[in-house]
Design a protein around this motif. Structure first.
Motif, PDB file in Angstrom:
ATOM      1  N   THR A  10      36.630 -28.895 -38.497  1.00  0.00           N
ATOM      2  CA  THR A  10      36.032 -30.217 -38.547  1.00  0.00           C
ATOM      3  C   THR A  10      36.497 -30.954 -39.786  1.00  0.00           C
ATOM      4  O   THR A  10      36.724 -32.156 -39.755  1.00  0.00           O
ATOM      5  CB  THR A  10      34.506 -30.124 -38.588  1.00  0.00           C
ATOM      6  N   ARG A  13      39.694 -32.660 -39.191  1.00  0.00           N
ATOM      7  CA  ARG A  13      39.524 -33.856 -38.346  1.00  0.00           C
ATOM      8  C   ARG A  13      38.905 -34.988 -39.151  1.00  0.00           C
ATOM      9  O   ARG A  13      39.280 -36.147 -39.008  1.00  0.00           O
ATOM     10  CB  ARG A  13      38.666 -33.545 -37.126  1.00  0.00           C
ATOM     11  N   GLU A  14      37.965 -34.606 -39.995  1.00  0.00           N
ATOM     12  CA  GLU A  14      37.321 -35.638 -40.810  1.00  0.00           C
ATOM     13  C   GLU A  14      38.313 -36.268 -41.778  1.00  0.00           C
ATOM     14  O   GLU A  14      38.366 -37.487 -41.923  1.00  0.00           O
ATOM     15  CB  GLU A  14      36.150 -35.037 -41.590  1.00  0.00           C
ATOM     16  N   VAL A  22      42.144 -41.509 -36.882  1.00  0.00           N
ATOM     17  CA  VAL A  22      41.023 -41.284 -35.970  1.00  0.00           C
ATOM     18  C   VAL A  22      41.458 -41.459 -34.515  1.00  0.00           C
ATOM     19  O   VAL A  22      40.901 -40.875 -33.602  1.00  0.00           O
ATOM     20  CB  VAL A  22      39.842 -42.214 -36.321  1.00  0.00           C
ATOM     21  N   ALA A  25      41.996 -38.798 -31.465  1.00  0.00           N
ATOM     22  CA  ALA A  25      40.987 -38.351 -30.509  1.00  0.00           C
ATOM     23  C   ALA A  25      41.145 -39.021 -29.151  1.00  0.00           C
ATOM     24  O   ALA A  25      40.683 -38.516 -28.153  1.00  0.00           O
ATOM     25  CB  ALA A  25      39.598 -38.634 -31.063  1.00  0.00           C
ATOM     26  N   GLN A  55      43.931 -33.291 -32.771  1.00  0.00           N
ATOM     27  CA  GLN A  55      42.658 -33.473 -32.082  1.00  0.00           C
ATOM     28  C   GLN A  55      41.777 -32.224 -32.203  1.00  0.00           C
ATOM     29  O   GLN A  55      40.584 -32.319 -32.403  1.00  0.00           O
ATOM     30  CB  GLN A  55      42.983 -33.730 -30.613  1.00  0.00           C
ATOM     31  N   TRP A  56      42.406 -31.091 -32.048  1.00  0.00           N
ATOM     32  CA  TRP A  56      41.659 -29.839 -32.155  1.00  0.00           C
ATOM     33  C   TRP A  56      41.354 -29.490 -33.611  1.00  0.00           C
ATOM     34  O   TRP A  56      40.612 -28.557 -33.879  1.00  0.00           O
ATOM     35  CB  TRP A  56      42.467 -28.699 -31.527  1.00  0.00           C
ATOM     36  N   ARG A  83      46.991 -45.285 -24.151  1.00  0.00           N
ATOM     37  CA  ARG A  83      45.601 -45.094 -24.537  1.00  0.00           C
ATOM     38  C   ARG A  83      45.355 -45.673 -25.932  1.00  0.00           C
ATOM     39  O   ARG A  83      44.288 -45.529 -26.479  1.00  0.00           O
ATOM     40  CB  ARG A  83      45.344 -43.577 -24.514  1.00  0.00           C
TER      41      ARG A  83
ATOM     42  N   GLU B 350      33.483 -45.958 -19.837  1.00  0.00           N
ATOM     43  CA  GLU B 350      34.731 -45.673 -20.531  1.00  0.00           C
ATOM     44  C   GLU B 350      34.632 -46.067 -22.010  1.00  0.00           C
ATOM     45  O   GLU B 350      35.136 -45.378 -22.876  1.00  0.00           O
ATOM     46  CB  GLU B 350      35.873 -46.418 -19.847  1.00  0.00           C
ATOM     47  N   TYR B 353      32.725 -43.405 -23.761  1.00  0.00           N
ATOM     48  CA  TYR B 353      33.594 -42.239 -23.897  1.00  0.00           C
ATOM     49  C   TYR B 353      34.489 -42.392 -25.114  1.00  0.00           C
ATOM     50  O   TYR B 353      34.586 -41.495 -25.956  1.00  0.00           O
ATOM     51  CB  TYR B 353      34.397 -42.106 -22.601  1.00  0.00           C
ATOM     52  N   GLN B 354      35.117 -43.568 -25.257  1.00  0.00           N
ATOM     53  CA  GLN B 354      36.020 -43.758 -26.385  1.00  0.00           C
ATOM     54  C   GLN B 354      35.267 -43.704 -27.705  1.00  0.00           C
ATOM     55  O   GLN B 354      35.768 -43.162 -28.683  1.00  0.00           O
ATOM     56  CB  GLN B 354      36.762 -45.085 -26.246  1.00  0.00           C
ATOM     57  N   GLN B 357      34.519 -40.117 -28.411  1.00  0.00           N
ATOM     58  CA  GLN B 357      35.777 -39.436 -28.698  1.00  0.00           C
ATOM     59  C   GLN B 357      36.161 -39.574 -30.169  1.00  0.00           C
ATOM     60  O   GLN B 357      36.688 -38.652 -30.777  1.00  0.00           O
ATOM     61  CB  GLN B 357      36.848 -40.110 -27.852  1.00  0.00           C
ATOM     62  N   GLU B 358      35.898 -40.727 -30.738  1.00  0.00           N
ATOM     63  CA  GLU B 358      36.338 -40.971 -32.100  1.00  0.00           C
ATOM     64  C   GLU B 358      35.337 -40.520 -33.152  1.00  0.00           C
ATOM     65  O   GLU B 358      35.585 -40.672 -34.350  1.00  0.00           O
ATOM     66  CB  GLU B 358      36.696 -42.461 -32.262  1.00  0.00           C
ATOM     67  N   THR B 360      33.956 -37.788 -35.370  1.00  0.00           N
ATOM     68  CA  THR B 360      34.675 -36.600 -35.806  1.00  0.00           C
ATOM     69  C   THR B 360      33.908 -35.309 -35.539  1.00  0.00           C
ATOM     70  O   THR B 360      34.466 -34.236 -35.646  1.00  0.00           O
ATOM     71  CB  THR B 360      34.977 -36.700 -37.310  1.00  0.00           C
ATOM     72  N   GLY B 362      32.730 -34.549 -32.679  1.00  0.00           N
ATOM     73  CA  GLY B 362      32.885 -34.171 -31.280  1.00  0.00           C
ATOM     74  C   GLY B 362      34.347 -34.003 -30.972  1.00  0.00           C
ATOM     75  O   GLY B 362      35.176 -34.777 -31.414  1.00  0.00           O
ATOM     76  N   MET B 363      34.669 -32.957 -30.223  1.00  0.00           N
ATOM     77  CA  MET B 363      36.038 -32.811 -29.757  1.00  0.00           C
ATOM     78  C   MET B 363      35.978 -32.701 -28.251  1.00  0.00           C
ATOM     79  O   MET B 363      35.210 -31.918 -27.703  1.00  0.00           O
ATOM     80  CB  MET B 363      36.656 -31.551 -30.344  1.00  0.00           C
ATOM     81  N   THR B 365      38.167 -32.079 -24.824  1.00  0.00           N
ATOM     82  CA  THR B 365      39.489 -31.664 -24.375  1.00  0.00           C
ATOM     83  C   THR B 365      39.423 -31.088 -22.980  1.00  0.00           C
ATOM     84  O   THR B 365      38.405 -30.558 -22.544  1.00  0.00           O
ATOM     85  CB  THR B 365      40.112 -30.648 -25.350  1.00  0.00           C
TER      86      THR B 365
END
Lengths: 369, 749
Positions: A10, A13-14, A22, A25, A55-56, A83, B350, B353-354, B357-358, B360, B362-363, B365
């Motif tokens: 984490t 990611r942070e 960011v 994601a 992302q992971w 996206r 949607e 969701y976005q 998603q952003e 940090t 939460g991931m 996949t």
């Protein structure tokens, strides 16, 4: 294949998010980025995989990845990403994080990494140092015109500062570079000699071949090329003058018509023009530049100021009263110190890491572009 | 009708295509009392002429030979208590789709007029029904959908009654803290609206609420439902006009998901369990009471899975996103990883969701969960086919299974079968029968006591269920409708859905319910024969109690008395005529649609001799989709074979097989039935009409073989409303087949 237990980080990611990545994601792994990238070698397509790793939060994988530095931030991927995940910006952020994480010692990496807020300190300290040093040596007494700089700041003072700093920087960058070299080498076989592959890599860099493959960021190529050659020219000039001074006992200051002056002036102009072009491109923003962060602008600004203060110093020595010209010289010395001292910790370091990645690419045979 | 007038429109290219004087001859042959032509019959001048004939000459049967009966309906409406209108289609079926001034075209026009005249001679005026109608809407289920529905009914001017089986209103949302976003910019969770909604409903004097209640019996018919309910021992009764069933859904039984670790460790829970913890404000691993560092959400747990729920519940993705957002807000140190097959966030979700998603923490996949294993205090979630391109394992403290929705429906058909089997055991007629019935009871036992509405219908005590146990209907053609008139399904019972959808669904279903009540009050049928005031007539003296009508009515209109004689409930009836098609004794008729009337149309025109080489084909076209498609083809001036004589029918299920026999015995060479799609994705407006017609025509094929006639002579074609381009293709191809078969050997007998 055996499952490996993954624990995503984490904190990575942070950190990524904080530095502007960011959007990683958002990626849903369609691989449009990898297919449009002109620079990705066939055997090592990027940046799709770097996006999922980011992302992971797989910090270890990201750290050992040569592709991160093979990317020149063309931003073709960002332009085409359906996206709006901005892979170009994410890669740039990953690089910023890599510079910070590989740095020796770490706290300096963190300090420079946070240039967005620490820049007054980073630029201010060299100024304070030089003013204090000059004051301590001669009470900041500016000699009468015609001004010769060694009357104001004797050469020994220059050596006393820049030789240890340079040594320090070389050691730091050697440690960080070899750390990265080893990380990249884990689990892959390299063939051929390092030097044998370094030379073609450097040739490629000098010609800026890869930049010409970029589409979205093509405007950046000229600026970057001029900037690089400006640096090289400045370094050559410095070396020539040292040789002239001690080898041929040429008296300083050199007359304005001296051919060495011309090389120096020309290099400074390249540095200025290239720097201006890059800065303008960043200010204009848009897709060709990508998002500009303190990581980019700090280095660009300092390097540009080195060029600018250099010209001002040279011209000011004859054009301005000594009291004013002296301050220009102090500024020049301070910006150079700032640039030198932050070299391993700021964007400047990409010179080393990218070169290493390109050598690695050649030695592992993925460079089948 | 006694005195028939023929009114021919000569506009819209009709007079160029046909000789009007020959039509007049044909009308005179049939003793028409008047023959009037007008160059634009639908304009006020034309209408005035018809009205004049009605008023001055006492015309009670008006044959309008002009455009399709689907056009100008308002203009060609006269006092329904005095006049019957018959439409002969000279524009679409003749002028626009045939060669002008041609022998075959002329024959077709004359035949159509004769068919119209024959039919009007056989039909009667309908007598509108007027009954006492309750304007109350009953809402079964007091969750978000039910409460919204009750409020909506009151807003539309109808009192409402809510019956809730639990002791308090609110349903599923009582367990929730937040709901998914309902308003722009849709990027963050919304506050649970249920508390305010309950207050609103309780404060509304027009809404009567029964909690802790269940329905013992629902008797009667739409407009006059008599609902008996039990509410803490005391039995009560309410009269309602229509019912909205909003009994919701329950989470899929996670104990079947052992491959995802449920039951193996207390730290594998369902999204519903997690929701309760978020609401309680105490999020811990149930196994050890610790606060988890990481939660892994597994989406589609038992959904879109051949072995579990085959469908997508559509709300679990939204719910998980909501939970991640709530956890980020309330417990910021917990990391959430969401593993999905596909992230499904339709519409505005949607944006949500976005947003998630952003964050940090939460991931999200994609990955296929291979298995979940207990590990130390938490679990290892093994993924195959992850986006990393390798098998990976995620270590976690808590696993949340996002399970799908199972509707709280009761299978009316199954319950009825169970009850019938029990009756057979009691009757004890033969040993084998009892043995079979016992076996059936055993296999259907789990339906015992699941009744919700307890309808007093021959076809079972609850709504028949369709695909995946949802009492749904075709969602585009017939939203909210069920197979019981006046009863509408809404919310998660109707289809899997999230909160904003459930709210919308409640409004939709209430509007259908109100429509039903108001149509009943006017004595009219509901969709698709909205406005029809006729009712069926059963000539019961000749009924043989074969029960085909009571079994085959798609809407359970008919009950049976003890002997099996049908009992007609007018207000349940949709006037589709499927019973008319079913009845072997032909005792069922509608004032304007009788077996005899259509038979007389078949017999009305002359069938040319064999040597004329002019085959004749009867086409029975469903008025709901096939006929509009045909009209559209004609409007685009697409031509088709002139040998075909078209009879519009209410539904393919409303085609009595005697019409086939009549046609063949008259020497007609082929019969084609064109109607709506059948099967799971049916488009039949009466759900089962096409299906039944198909079965019945299967029997007709046997008859054909017995008569040594080619089986190709009778055909069923499915056609959707938008397939106008296929109309001529279908008809021409059939005409070709018939031409190849040669003339009907029974011609001239």
């Amino acid at each position: 294949m055996a499952s490996n237990v993954l624990i995503s980080s984490t904190s990575f990611r942070e950190a990524l998010a904080k530095k502007g990545g960011v959007t990683a994601a958002r990626c849903y792994q369609c691989a449009t980025c990898s297919s449009v990238c002109e620079l990705a070698p066939e055997g090592l397509p990027f940046p799709r995989r770097q996006m999922i790793n980011a992302q992971w939060g797989l910090a270890d994988k990201v750290a050992a990845d040569p592709a991160v530095w093979l990317c020149h931030q063309c931003n073709d991927c960002t332009v085409r990403c359906p996206r709006d995940a901005k892979p170009g910006d994410v890669m740039q952020t990953i690089r910023a994080l890599a510079v910070e994480n590989l740095s020796t010692p770490k706290f300096l990496g963190k300090l420079v990494g946070a240039a967005g807020s620490t820049w007054p300190l980073l630029i201010g300290l060299p100024f304070v140092f030089w003013i204090a040093f000059i004051y301590a040596v001669n009470g900041f007494t500016v000699p009468e015109a015609p001004l010769a700089w060694h009357d104001f700041v004797p050469h020994w003072m220059i050596y006393a500062v820049y030789i240890p700093v340079t040594l320090w920087v070389v050691i730091a960058i050697l440690v960080s570079g070899s750390r990265y070299w080893n990380l990249m080498g884990q689990g892959v076989t390299r063939s051929g000699s390092f030097v044998g592959n370094l030379i073609p890599a450097i040739k490629e860099i000098l010609a800026h071949k890869r930049f010409s493959d970029c589409e979205a960021a093509r405007p950046r190529k000229t600026g970057h090329l001029l900037f690089l050659w400006g640096f090289i020219g400045a370094a050559i000039t410095t070396a020539l003058i040292i040789v002239a001074m001690y080898g041929f006992k040429t008296p300083l200051p050199l007359p304005q018509t001296h051919w060495m002056k011309w090389i120096g002036n020309f290099s400074a102009l390249l540095l200025l023009f290239g720097g201006l072009m890059l800065l303008a491109n960043r200010m204009k923003g848009g897709q060709s530049a990508g998002a500009s962060t303190a990581f980019d602008t700090f280095f660009l600004f300092v390097a540009f100021m080195v060029g600018l203060t250099g010209i001002l110093t040279e011209g000011g020595r004859l054009a301005f009263p000594p009291q004013i010209a002296a301050w220009m010289y102090v500024a020049h010395l301070s910006f150079i110190l700032c640039l030198f001292a932050t070299f391993p910790y700021c964007k400047f370091a990409h010179m080393v890491y990218r070169t290493l990645a390109m050598v690695h690419e050649r030695m592992t045979g993925v460079a089948s572009r | 009708m006694d005195k028939v007038g023929v009114f021919v429109c000569t506009g819209c290219e009709i007079k160029d295509a046909v000789k009007i004087d020959e039509l007049e001859e044909a009308a005179n042959e049939q003793n028409a009392a008047a023959f009037v032509t007008h160059e634009c019959l639908c304009e006020p001048g034309g209408i005035a002429q018809i009205q004049k004939s009605i008023d001055d000459d006492g015309i009670d049967g008006v044959v309008i030979a002009a455009c399709s009966h689907r056009m100008k309906q308002k203009e060609f409406t006269f006092d329904p208590t005095k006049v019957v209108v018959e439409r002969v289609c000279l524009r679409e079926q003749v002028a626009w789709s045939k060669k002008p001034d041609d022998e075959d075209t002329q024959m077709l026009a004359v035949d159509l007029l004769q068919m119209g005249l024959a039919r009007i001679g056989k039909v009667k005026l309908s007598e509108p029904i007027k009954e006492e109608i309750s304007d109350t809407v009953l809402v079964v289920g007091g969750g978000l959908t039910g409460l919204t529905a009750a409020k909506a009914a009151v807003d539309l001017g109808h009192p409402a009654v809510i019956i809730e089986k639990e002791d308090q209103l609110g349903g599923y949302l009582n367990d929730c803290k937040d709901v998914i976003p309902e308003h722009p910019p849709y990027d963050t969770v919304a506050a649970n609206p249920i508390g305010q909604l309950i207050k609103d409903v309780q404060a509304n004097e027009q809404i009567k609420v029964f909690t802790g209640a269940r329905i013992i019996a629902t008797k009667g018919q739409p407009g006059q439902f008599d609902v008996e309910l039990q509410n803490g021992g005391a039995a009560q009764s309410v009269k309602v006009g229509a019912i909205v069933q909003a009994t919701g859904a329950r989470p899929y039984d996670a104990s079947k998901l052992t491959h995802l670790g449920y039951g193996m460790s207390p730290n594998v829970i369902t999204s519903h369990d997690l929701e309760k913890m978020i609401t309680a404000g105490e999020l811990i691993c149930p196994g050890n009471g610790q606060i988890p560092n990481r939660i892994v959400f597994i989406q589609c747990a038992g959904s879109r899975d051949e072995n579990h729920l085959k469908y997508c519940s559509s709300e679990c993705c939204g719910t998980t996103l909501k939970q991640v957002a709530s956890i980020n807000r309330d417990f910021s140190d917990i990391e959430c990883a969401v593993i999905y097959k596909d992230m499904r966030t339709p519409g505005q979700l949607e944006h949500f969701y976005q947003g998630v998603q952003e964050s940090t923490h939460g991931m999200l996949t994609r990955g296929e969960v291979d298995k979940v294993e207990a590990h130390n205090n938490g679990a290892h979630v093994h993924l195959k086919d992850s986006l990393l391109g390798e098998d990976v394992t995620i270590e976690t403290d808590l696993v949340v299974l996002a399970v799908g929705m199972v509707p709280n429906s009761a299978d009316g058909h199954a319950i009825r079968e169970l009850n019938d089997a029990k009756l057979r055991i009691i009757k004890n007629e033969s040993e084998t029968q009892v043995a079979d019935a016992t076996k059936l009871v055993e296999s259907l036992k789990h339906h015992e006591g699941t009744e919700i509405l307890n309808l007093d219908y021959r076809q079972g005590p609850d709504l028949p269920i369709l695909k995946y146990d949802f009492p749904d209907s075709h969602y585009i053609c017939f939203p909210y409708e069920t197979r019981r008139t006046g009863i509408y399904a809404a919310g998660a019972l109707h289809a899997p859905m999230d909160t904003p959808q459930a709210i919308e669904d409640a409004y939709g279903a209430v509007m259908k319910a109100v429509q039903c009540i108001e149509s009943n009050a006017r004595g009219e049928a509901v969709h698709p024969r909205a406005g029809d005031q006729s009712i069926a007539d059963f000539f019961l003296q000749r009924c043989t109690q074969c029960k085909r009508c009571t079994e085959e009515c798609p809407f359970g209109t008919l009950n049976e008395d003890a002997k099996g004689t049908p009992e007609y409930n007018t207000l349940r009836c949709r006037r589709c005529g499927i019973c008319l098609g079913a009845c072997p004794e032909r005792i069922i008729s509608f004032p304007e649609y009788t077996v005899d009337a259509v038979a007389s149309m078949i017999k009305a025109f002359e069938v040319p001799e064999e040597e004329d080489e002019k085959p004749r084909i009867m086409a029975f076209l469903c008025e709901n989709d096939a006929l509009p498609a045909l009209d559209e083809a004609a409007a685009k001036r697409i031509q088709w074979n002139p040998w075909i004589r078209i009879v519009p029918v209410r539904c393919l299920g409303a085609v009595n097989t005697v019409w086939i026999a009549d046609s063949l015995s008259r020497g007609i060479d082929g019969i084609v039935l064109v109607g709506c799609k059948r099967g799971d994705d049916y488009q039949c407006h009466y759900i089962q009409g096409s299906e039944l017609a198909n079965t019945r025509m299967g029997n007709v094929q046997e008859t054909l073989e017995r008569l040594t006639l080619e089986s190709e002579r009778v055909k069923i074609v499915e056609l959707a409303r938008d397939e106008f381009h296929r109309v001529p293709q279908v008809l021409d191809e059939f005409a070709e087949t018939i031409d190849e078969c040669g003339p009907n050997p029974y011609k001239g007998f």
